[in-house]
Design an enzyme around this catalytic site. Structure first.
Site, PDB file in Angstrom:
ATOM      1  N   TYR A 137     -16.958  -6.113 -19.746  1.00 26.42           N
ATOM      2  CA  TYR A 137     -16.337  -7.522 -19.538  1.00 26.42           C
ATOM      3  C   TYR A 137     -17.187  -8.288 -20.979  1.00 26.42           C
ATOM      4  CZ  TYR A 137     -15.079  -6.773 -14.609  1.00 26.42           C
ATOM      5  OH  TYR A 137     -14.392  -6.119 -13.606  1.00 26.42           O
ATOM      6  N   ASP A 165      -8.267  -8.609 -17.440  1.00 28.66           N
ATOM      7  CA  ASP A 165      -7.788  -9.175 -16.478  1.00 28.66           C
ATOM      8  C   ASP A 165      -8.456  -9.986 -15.626  1.00 28.66           C
ATOM      9  OD1 ASP A 165      -9.126  -7.350 -14.751  1.00 28.66           O
ATOM     10  OD2 ASP A 165      -7.402  -6.005 -14.297  1.00 28.66           O
ATOM     11  N   HIS A 255      -6.117  -3.522 -11.758  1.00 28.71           N
ATOM     12  CA  HIS A 255      -7.463  -3.713 -11.118  1.00 28.71           C
ATOM     13  C   HIS A 255      -7.276  -3.087  -9.821  1.00 28.71           C
ATOM     14  CE1 HIS A 255     -11.184  -5.504 -12.751  1.00 28.71           C
ATOM     15  NE2 HIS A 255     -11.638  -5.148 -11.710  1.00 28.71           N
TER      16      HIS A 255
HETATM   17  C1  LIG Z   1     -14.922  -0.657  -5.682  1.00 30.23           C
HETATM   18  C2  LIG Z   1     -14.253  -1.043  -6.935  1.00 30.23           C
HETATM   19  C3  LIG Z   1     -14.924  -1.642  -8.091  1.00 30.23           C
HETATM   20  C4  LIG Z   1     -14.141  -2.036  -8.981  1.00 30.23           C
HETATM   21  N1  LIG Z   1     -15.101  -2.402 -10.133  1.00 30.23           N
HETATM   22  C5  LIG Z   1     -14.443  -2.742 -11.361  1.00 30.23           C
HETATM   23  C6  LIG Z   1     -15.089  -3.164 -12.561  1.00 30.23           C
HETATM   24  O1  LIG Z   1     -16.367  -3.264 -12.421  1.00 30.23           O
HETATM   25  N2  LIG Z   1     -14.508  -3.537 -13.730  1.00 30.23           N
HETATM   26  C7  LIG Z   1     -13.186  -2.927 -13.743  1.00 30.23           C
HETATM   27  O2  LIG Z   1     -12.663  -2.891 -15.101  1.00 30.23           O
HETATM   28  N3  LIG Z   1     -12.450  -2.414 -12.624  1.00 30.23           N
HETATM   29  C8  LIG Z   1     -12.863  -2.193 -11.763  1.00 30.23           C
HETATM   30  N4  LIG Z   1     -12.384  -1.840 -10.489  1.00 30.23           N
HETATM   31  C9  LIG Z   1     -10.887  -1.266 -10.792  1.00 30.23           C
HETATM   32  C10 LIG Z   1     -10.585   0.215 -11.264  1.00 30.23           C
HETATM   33  O3  LIG Z   1     -11.171   0.467 -12.416  1.00 30.23           O
HETATM   34  C11 LIG Z   1      -9.097   0.608 -11.175  1.00 30.23           C
HETATM   35  O4  LIG Z   1      -8.462  -0.172 -12.103  1.00 30.23           O
HETATM   36  C12 LIG Z   1      -8.891   0.508  -9.828  1.00 30.23           C
HETATM   37  O5  LIG Z   1      -9.539   0.937  -8.932  1.00 30.23           O
HETATM   38  C13 LIG Z   1      -7.607   1.768  -9.798  1.00 30.23           C
HETATM   39  O6  LIG Z   1      -6.592   1.913  -8.503  1.00 30.23           O
HETATM   40  P1  LIG Z   1      -7.079   2.900  -7.321  1.00 30.23           P
HETATM   41  O7  LIG Z   1      -8.415   2.309  -6.802  1.00 30.23           O
HETATM   42  O8  LIG Z   1      -5.868   2.641  -6.472  1.00 30.23           O
HETATM   43  O9  LIG Z   1      -7.261   3.988  -8.073  1.00 30.23           O
HETATM   44  C14 LIG Z   1     -12.904  -1.572  -9.509  1.00 30.23           C
HETATM   45  C15 LIG Z   1     -11.956  -1.008  -8.292  1.00 30.23           C
HETATM   46  C16 LIG Z   1     -12.787  -0.789  -7.045  1.00 30.23           C
HETATM   47  C17 LIG Z   1     -11.793  -0.093  -5.956  1.00 30.23           C
END
Ligand SMILES: Cc1cc2nc3c(=O)[nH]c(=O)nc-3n(C[C@H](O)[C@H](O)[C@H](O)COP(=O)(O)O)c2cc1C
Length: 381
Positions: A137, A165, A255
Site C-alpha cells: 500500500y 483499490d 479485493h
Molecule cells: C482476510 C483478508 C485479508 C486481506 N488483506 C488484504 C491486504 O492486506 N491487501 C490486499 O491487497 N488484499 C487483501 N485481501 C484481498 C485478497 O488479496 C484477495 O484479493 C481476495 O481475498 C480474493 O478473493 P477470495 O478471498 O474470494 O479468494 C484480503 C482478503 C481477505 C479475505
C-alpha cells in the site's frame, strides 16, 4: 484439525469450527451488503466448460513462468493480512507450505511476521529461488514507502503488487458489528516496525492514501527495478493507463468484495480487461476461485494465473502449514483432473472455445406425437 477436507468449502467449515467467530467473520466478510462477495463465486458457476475429447495425454503440465518467477501451479496465494490471527506461526506456516508446493506467495504488507523472516522460512522449506512477491500500500510518506520497498527487495521478493483499490478502507460491517477494529495484544504489522532511522520500537499504522494518483506509480517505477503489478484495476481505461505507465502486470481483483460493494465479479470483467491490455502485460485474476474448474475457466479466457485469498486463511486456521499444503494439493489435483477432462495436456491448451455462456432461450424440445408418453420415450398403446 476437524474432519477431512475434500473441497475448499470443507476448509471453510472446518475453520469456522476452530475460529473465534469474530475472526471467522473478518475473513468471510466483505463490504456493505456483500453483493460482490457473492457475485465473485457465482460468476464461475454461470460459465460452462465445453471439453474436447480424444486428445489423450498421460500427464498434464501445470507449471508457469510469470514475470520472471517460476511456479509449479498457476494458483497464487493472494495477499491477506494478519495470518497470526488464525495460526500461531502465521505467515511462516503459509510461506513454508507455499514454498514446498512451489506456489507463488504474495506477502501482505500487513503481515504479522516481517517479510525477511517469511522469506527465510520459505527458503528453508523450498529452494533458494522460491517465488515470493510483496504487496504494497503506497503510504502518504514516500520515504516510508521506499523503506518498505527496500525491505521487500532485501528479503528477496521478486515482484511488487501495488494495491490501488483502497484509497479508504472498505466498510466491513460484520467487523463493525463485532467491534473488531484492532489486532489483539501481541500482534502487529511487523513490516512497519522501525521503518525510519532512530525509530527503534516504533510501530506505524498502515495509512490509506486517498490522494494516490498515477504520478505515485511513476515514482515507484523510478525507485525499483522489480516488476510492478497493480492490484484492483477494474475499469478498462485504467488498464490501458497501467500499460502506458510501464506497469508489468495486473492482478484483476475487487479485493474479494471487501472494498467497493456492487462492483462486478472479476471473472465478468476479465475479457474486457484482456482486450484493453492487448496482450502487452499478463493479467492474473482473483476473487471467488474455489475449484479447479474455476481456475480453468479464468485461464482458458486468458488469465495468466489465478489467486486465492480466503481459502488460504481457512486452511491455515484449520491445519496450519499442513492445512495450507493440503489446500494447494487439493487445488492442484482438481486442476489436473479438469485439464484431463477438457482434453488439455497443459495450460497452453486452455483456449476460450472451451468456455461458454449458456445461451438458452426457450428450449426447442422434440415435437410430441399424439399419444407419446414423454417419460418413457415409448408410445402408449
Ligand atoms: C482476510 C483478508 C485479508 C486481506 N488483506 C488484504 C491486504 O492486506 N491487501 C490486499 O491487497 N488484499 C487483501 N485481501 C484481498 C485478497 O488479496 C484477495 O484479493 C481476495 O481475498 C480474493 O478473493 P477470495 O478471498 O474470494 O479468494 C484480503 C482478503 C481477505 C479475505
Amino acid at each position: 484439525m476437524s474432519g477431512v477436507q475434500y473441497t475448499v468449502h470443507d476448509f471453510e467449515t472446518a475453520a469456522r469450527a476452530e475460529l473465534d467467530p469474530v475472526y471467522a467473520d473478518f475473513i468471510a466478510g466483505g463490504a456493505r451488503d456483500e453483493i460482490t462477495v457473492r457475485a465473485n463465486e457465482a460468476a464461475f458457476g454461470r460459465l460452462q466448460l465445453l471439453p474436447r475429447v480424444l486428445r489423450g495425454s498421460a500427464v498434464r503440465e501445470l507449471g508457469i513462468s510469470l514475470l520472471g518467477s517460476r511456479a509449479s501451479l498457476p494458483v497464487l496465494i493472494s495477499p491477506t493480512a494478519f495470518h497470526k490471527l488464525v495460526d500461531p506461526e502465521g505467515e511462516l506456516a503459509t510461506a513454508r507450505a507455499a514454498a514446498a508446493a512451489g506456489a507463488i506467495m504474495i506477502v501482505a504488507m500487513a503481515s504479522t511476521v516481517a517479510v525477511g523472516e517469511i522469506a527465510d522460512a520459505a527458503r528453508a522449506a523450498g529452494d533458494d529461488d522460491v517465488p515470493l512477491w510483496f504487496q504494497l500500500y503506497i503510504q502518504p510518506d514516500l520515504e516510508i514507502t521506499e523503506a518498505l520497498v527496500r525491505r521487500a527487495t532485501d528479503a528477496g521478493c521478486t515482484a511488487l503488487v501495488v494495491t490501488v483499490d483502497s484509497p479508504v478502507l472498505g466498510a466491513g460491517e460484520r467487523n463493525r458489528r463485532n467491534g473488531f477494529h484492532d489486532l489483539p495484544p501481541g500482534l502487529r504489522c511487523e513490516n512497519l516496525v522501525d521503518l525510519r532511522d532512530g525509530e527503534r520500537g516504533h510501530v506505524r499504522q498502515i495509512a490509506m492514501s486517498p490522494e494516490l494518483n498515477w504520478e505515485h506509480i511513476d515514482w515507484l517505477r523510478g525507485i525499483t527495478s522489480l516488476p510492478i503489478l497493480l492490484k484492483g484495476v477494474l475499469h478498462p481505461e485504467d488498464a490501458r493507463l497501467a500499460v502506458r505507465h510501464g506497469v508489468d502486470g495486473l492482478l484483476l481483483s475487487n479485493h474479494g468484495g471487501r472494498q467497493l460493494d456492487t462492483v462486478p465479479a472479476t471473472l465478468e470483467l476479465l475479457p474486457e480487461i484482456l482486450a484493453a491490455v492487448e496482450g502487452r502485460i499478463p493479467v492474473v485474476l482473483d476473487g471467488g476461485v474455489r475449484r479447479g474448474t474455476d481456475a480453468v475457466k479464468a485461464l482458458a479466457l486468458g488469465a495468466s494465473a489465478v489467486g486465492i485469498g480466503r481459502p488460504v486463511m481457512w486452511a491455515l486456521a484449520e491445519g496450519g502449514e499442513k492445512g495450507v499444503r493440503r489446500l494447494l494439493d487439493l487445488l492442484r489435483d482438481e486442476l489436473d483432473d479438469t485439464l484431463a477432462l477438457c482434453g488439455a495436456s497443459g495450460l497452453a491448451d486452455l483456449t476460450p472455445d472451451l468456455v461458454r455462456v449458456p445461451a438458452w432461450g426457450p428450449v426447442p424440445g422434440p415435437a410430441l406425437t399424439p399419444g407419446a408418453d414423454r417419460r418413457f420415450g415409448g408410445v402408449v398403446a
